[in-house]
Write a protein that holds these residues in place. Structure first.
Motif, PDB file in Angstrom:
ATOM      1  N   LYS A 219     -22.275  18.910   6.151  1.00 57.17           N
ATOM      2  CA  LYS A 219     -20.999  18.552   5.723  1.00 57.17           C
ATOM      3  C   LYS A 219     -20.727  19.650   4.594  1.00 57.17           C
ATOM      4  O   LYS A 219     -19.738  20.256   4.594  1.00 57.17           O
ATOM      5  CB  LYS A 219     -20.825  17.499   5.409  1.00 57.17           C
ATOM      6  CG  LYS A 219     -20.655  16.283   6.383  1.00 57.17           C
ATOM      7  CD  LYS A 219     -19.894  14.989   5.988  1.00 57.17           C
ATOM      8  CE  LYS A 219     -20.062  14.010   6.999  1.00 57.17           C
ATOM      9  NZ  LYS A 219     -19.356  12.851   6.709  1.00 57.17           N
ATOM     10  N   GLU A 220     -21.727  19.798   3.681  1.00 50.41           N
ATOM     11  CA  GLU A 220     -21.230  20.905   2.581  1.00 50.41           C
ATOM     12  C   GLU A 220     -21.107  22.109   3.054  1.00 50.41           C
ATOM     13  O   GLU A 220     -20.035  22.989   2.757  1.00 50.41           O
ATOM     14  CB  GLU A 220     -22.605  21.081   1.686  1.00 50.41           C
ATOM     15  CG  GLU A 220     -22.932  19.498   0.915  1.00 50.41           C
ATOM     16  CD  GLU A 220     -23.476  18.651   1.633  1.00 50.41           C
ATOM     17  OE1 GLU A 220     -23.480  17.429   1.275  1.00 50.41           O
ATOM     18  OE2 GLU A 220     -24.018  18.922   2.766  1.00 50.41           O
TER      19      GLU A 220
ATOM     20  N   LEU B 234     -17.384  21.930   4.411  1.00 49.67           N
ATOM     21  CA  LEU B 234     -16.381  21.933   3.462  1.00 49.67           C
ATOM     22  C   LEU B 234     -16.364  23.013   2.679  1.00 49.67           C
ATOM     23  O   LEU B 234     -15.244  23.263   1.790  1.00 49.67           O
ATOM     24  CB  LEU B 234     -16.900  20.623   2.576  1.00 49.67           C
ATOM     25  CG  LEU B 234     -16.764  19.403   3.131  1.00 49.67           C
ATOM     26  CD1 LEU B 234     -17.406  18.234   2.510  1.00 49.67           C
ATOM     27  CD2 LEU B 234     -15.318  18.817   3.554  1.00 49.67           C
TER      28      LEU B 234
ATOM     29  N   LEU C  94     -15.419  19.756  11.326  1.00 53.60           N
ATOM     30  CA  LEU C  94     -15.331  18.392  10.610  1.00 53.60           C
ATOM     31  C   LEU C  94     -14.076  17.869  11.270  1.00 53.60           C
ATOM     32  O   LEU C  94     -12.827  18.297  11.208  1.00 53.60           O
ATOM     33  CB  LEU C  94     -14.993  18.444   9.055  1.00 53.60           C
ATOM     34  CG  LEU C  94     -16.364  18.353   8.376  1.00 53.60           C
ATOM     35  CD1 LEU C  94     -15.990  18.555   6.911  1.00 53.60           C
ATOM     36  CD2 LEU C  94     -17.149  17.275   8.673  1.00 53.60           C
ATOM     37  N   ASN C  95     -14.112  16.634  11.858  1.00 61.16           N
ATOM     38  CA  ASN C  95     -12.878  15.914  12.416  1.00 61.16           C
ATOM     39  C   ASN C  95     -12.929  14.689  11.845  1.00 61.16           C
ATOM     40  O   ASN C  95     -13.781  13.719  12.053  1.00 61.16           O
ATOM     41  CB  ASN C  95     -13.109  16.019  13.853  1.00 61.16           C
ATOM     42  CG  ASN C  95     -11.888  15.324  14.429  1.00 61.16           C
ATOM     43  OD1 ASN C  95     -10.873  15.010  13.948  1.00 61.16           O
ATOM     44  ND2 ASN C  95     -11.733  15.353  15.785  1.00 61.16           N
ATOM     45  N   ASN C  96     -11.896  14.205  10.895  1.00 63.72           N
ATOM     46  CA  ASN C  96     -11.971  13.010  10.114  1.00 63.72           C
ATOM     47  C   ASN C  96     -13.147  12.520   9.287  1.00 63.72           C
ATOM     48  O   ASN C  96     -13.546  11.488   9.638  1.00 63.72           O
ATOM     49  CB  ASN C  96     -11.492  12.097  11.266  1.00 63.72           C
ATOM     50  CG  ASN C  96      -9.992  11.922  11.874  1.00 63.72           C
ATOM     51  OD1 ASN C  96      -9.095  12.505  10.995  1.00 63.72           O
ATOM     52  ND2 ASN C  96      -9.855  11.702  13.201  1.00 63.72           N
ATOM     53  N   GLY C  97     -13.790  13.540   9.050  1.00 67.40           N
ATOM     54  CA  GLY C  97     -14.915  13.377   8.045  1.00 67.40           C
ATOM     55  C   GLY C  97     -16.139  13.188   9.019  1.00 67.40           C
ATOM     56  O   GLY C  97     -17.282  13.236   8.226  1.00 67.40           O
ATOM     57  N   LYS C  98     -16.116  13.670  10.086  1.00 70.97           N
ATOM     58  CA  LYS C  98     -17.176  13.476  11.139  1.00 70.97           C
ATOM     59  C   LYS C  98     -17.467  14.799  11.421  1.00 70.97           C
ATOM     60  O   LYS C  98     -16.533  15.463  11.928  1.00 70.97           O
ATOM     61  CB  LYS C  98     -17.035  12.453  12.194  1.00 70.97           C
ATOM     62  CG  LYS C  98     -17.187  10.936  11.696  1.00 70.97           C
ATOM     63  CD  LYS C  98     -17.250   9.905  12.825  1.00 70.97           C
ATOM     64  CE  LYS C  98     -17.212   8.651  12.337  1.00 70.97           C
ATOM     65  NZ  LYS C  98     -17.243   7.764  13.557  1.00 70.97           N
TER      66      LYS C  98
END
Length: 646
Positions: A28-29, A32, A109-113
């Motif tokens: 995720k890093e 983001l 990333l889609n809605n945090g996933k």
């Protein structure tokens, strides 16, 4: 000043790196991350670049495997180009490289996933680039701003003595690289670094159980590699891209044999000359003997014969867009189908010249889009041109392009020296290509200025050598109205009428262009004064050399001279408030020259301007002089003359 960046390499171990960048484990890093920490202006960056090249034993024998794993971050829409990958596969004489194990994913990333999209087989395309290269190309699906793409694949090659260059620098920055070459102990490859970034490997050894042989391992590990920035007037940016090249120099295997490959360019020429295309193919003249005899019948002068044959080849064999130093079709088939690669065309030209009694031979070269060869090698030469010598005068010919002429070859041919292959006289050597003659553009403008600032005039131009070549290339296949609109924009937004062009559809001689023009805002009128830039129609608007330093040579392609004679009739009852001053600017070592010579006689202003670049290539150490030279020209050409009522 030429700057070199030295990167100190360190070896952390392959296991740790595999853990850090395991395929399919995007964090995720990474998704983001908004900007590249090593270059905030980057639209994309390579997070990880891994390559491992090694020998292995297969069912078909010894092969060379290359495994690739690349992870790329896309920061914004301007970085979407980095989501396309091209893989070149070499082939020759029935053998070819083989691509396998291609896996590729896009992560968003889609809605945090983390959303994962796989590249499908129908999104992978393969095409033949030329007779020796196929290309596999794909563009990653579902790429959005902030996405991370990742792919891996393996290339198996039967060409075990030919190792592709290690590329260390890309058009986008690289955060981390790990490149490893594992070769058999006793098979020695010389390594040569290129570019303005130097890298040194960590050397180690191991015993390979598959081959049951000792192996030598060279590992390059780099971090925070800057992007290779494009600069204007660069021959080929890949010439300066940081990388490592490999050349086989010897095989010394215990209990077998020893062989050394330290080659000269003469050896390379002899190797190419020993192939069937050059030993026998050039002698297959029966397919054109009768046509050639009829073509040159009654022509005694050898140069005239050469011109006739050159035009005949251009008219009868169209270039299929493929380069090559070996036949694609051969002489007979190329003439029958009226199409062929560069070798079909130019080797046919050599064969015809020889039959006509002209001393002619092939010259193998590397074109600008193929980068310069840094050491003697057959593989880095990608095409062939024709060479003739008549009364000690040298002629270089490339009949592939529509508008090429004798000693006016496509600019891409003027990349380097050439390799002469003269089998009949047993001469195989490196030779210098003849520099193109100075290209000339001549302009004559007669105009009249009125009190409202409107200019009406007549424009005539004559283009010679590569200036004519360039004009023809720009003019061909264009709708005339579109071409005229481009000229209007080029010449300071004038309106053109009565446009004429002569000799633009053939390849020899000068091109002539003429038109009438109307320039509504040709001068500015303020408080009964007229402010005019007399050279506005032809002036250089902007300096192409803006940075304060440059690493690469400036390549104009050819030396050139632009000579302009401008006569403007000023309105009745006006005079120049100040006399325009003549100037002469020169670059050091006579690299460039600019003359500005105004004369005011009665109501006519006559201006003679000469702009000359005397060398096709100007080294980077003269860059600041070149930049200042252009600044001076721009300032002088923008100079205004103020006219007041007498």
């Amino acid at each position: 000043m030429k700057n070199k960046i030295t990167i100190i390499l360190f070896f952390l171990g392959l296991y740790l790196n595999a853990q850090d960048f395991k395929f399919g484990k995007v964090s995720k890093e990474e998704l983001l991350e908004k900007t590249c920490p090593i270059d905030s202006s980057a639209n994309a960056a390579i997070l990880y670049n891994y390559r491992s090249t090694y020998f292995t034993l297969t069912n078909t024998g010894l092969e060379l495997y290359t495994e690739i794993h690349k992870r790329i971050k896309i920061y914004n829409k301007d970085g979407f180009d980095s989501a396309t990958e091209e893989i070149n596969l070499f082939k020759t004489n029935g053998s070819n490289e083989f691509l396998s194990k291609l896996k590729a994913y896009t992560y968003n990333l889609n809605n945090g996933k983390i959303e994962k999209t796989e590249l499908k087989k129908d999104q992978i395309f393969r095409e033949e680039v030329n007779m020796n290269n196929d290309q596999v190309k794909f563009t990653m699906p579902n790429v959005k701003e902030g996405a991370v793409i990742e792919f891996r694949y393996r290339v198996a090659s039967p060409f075990i003595w030919s190792i592709d260059d290690f590329v260390l620098q890309y058009n986008i920055p690289v955060k981390k690289e790990l490149l490893r070459l594992k070769t058999i102990d006793g098979i020695d490859f010389k390594t040569t670094s290129k570019g303005y970034l130097q890298a040194y490997p960590k050397r180690s050894s191991e015993h390979d159980l598959n081959l049951d042989m000792g192996m030598v391992i060279n590992t390059y590990e780099l971090e925070n590699v800057p992007a290779l920035k494009e600069e204007k007037y660069v021959d080929n940016i890949d010439n300066y891209r940081a990388g490592v090249m490999f050349e086989l120099v010897s095989i010394t295997l215990p209990g077998t044999f020893s062989k050394y490959y330290a080659q000269s360019w003469g050896d390379v020429a002899k190797t190419i000359g020993s192939t069937d295309d050059y030993r026998n193919g050039l002698d297959k003249t029966k397919s054109f003997d009768d046509d050639l005899e009829s073509l040159i019948k009654g022509t005694i002068n050898q140069v005239d014969k050469m011109k006739l044959i050159f035009k005949h080849v251009k008219d009868n064999i169209a270039w299929n867009g493929m380069d090559g130093k070996y036949f694609y079709n051969g002489i007979r088939k190329a003439l029958k189908e009226k199409k062929g690669n560069s070798a079909d065309i130019n080797l046919t030209l050599v064969a015809m010249l020889r039959v006509a009694g002209i001393h002619a031979n092939p010259v193998a070269i590397s074109t600008k889009d193929n980068v310069k060869p840094y050491f003697p090698t057959v593989d880095r030469l990608n095409t062939v041109i024709a060479y003739a010598k008549i009364n000690n005068e040298e002629y270089f010919l490339d009949a592939t392009e529509e508008f090429s002429d004798i000693n006016v070859m496509p600019v891409k041919d003027y990349n380097w020296s050439g390799i002469l292959i003269d089998n009949p006289n047993k001469v195989w050597q490196k030779i210098n290509l003849k520099e193109p003659e100075m290209a000339i553009g001549q302009y004559a403008i007669n105009a009249k200025l009125d009190e409202e600032g409107v200019i009406e005039g007549n424009f005539k131009a004559k283009y010679l050598k590569h200036k004519a070549y360039e004009f023809r290339e720009a003019f061909k296949d264009q709708v005339l109205e579109d071409f005229i609109a481009n000229r209007e924009s080029t010449y300071n937004n004038i309106e053109i009428s009565n446009y004429k062009v002569e000799n633009a559809k053939t390849f020899s001689g000068a091109v002539q262009e003429s038109f009438n023009y109307y320039q509504e805002n040709g001068a500015e009128v303020i408080n009964n004064k007229i402010y005019i830039q007399p050279f506005s129609i032809l002036k250089i608007e902007e300096n192409p050399f803006k940075p304060n330093e440059r690493l690469f040579p400036v390549d104009f392609g050819y030396a050139f001279l632009e000579r302009s004679v401008l006569t403007i009739e000023i309105p009745e009852g006006y005079k120049a408030e100040t006399q325009p001053k003549p100037v002469l600017f020169k670059m050091p070592n006579s690299l460039g020259e600019f003359k500005y010579m105004p004369t005011l006689l009665g109501n006519k202003l006559k201006l003679m301007v000469e702009f000359k670049i005397k060398k096709s290539v100007i080294n980077a150490d003269k860059y600041l002089f070149l930049k200042q030279f252009f600044n001076q020209i721009i300032e002088k050409e923008a100079e205004q003359i103020v006219l007041t009522k007498a």
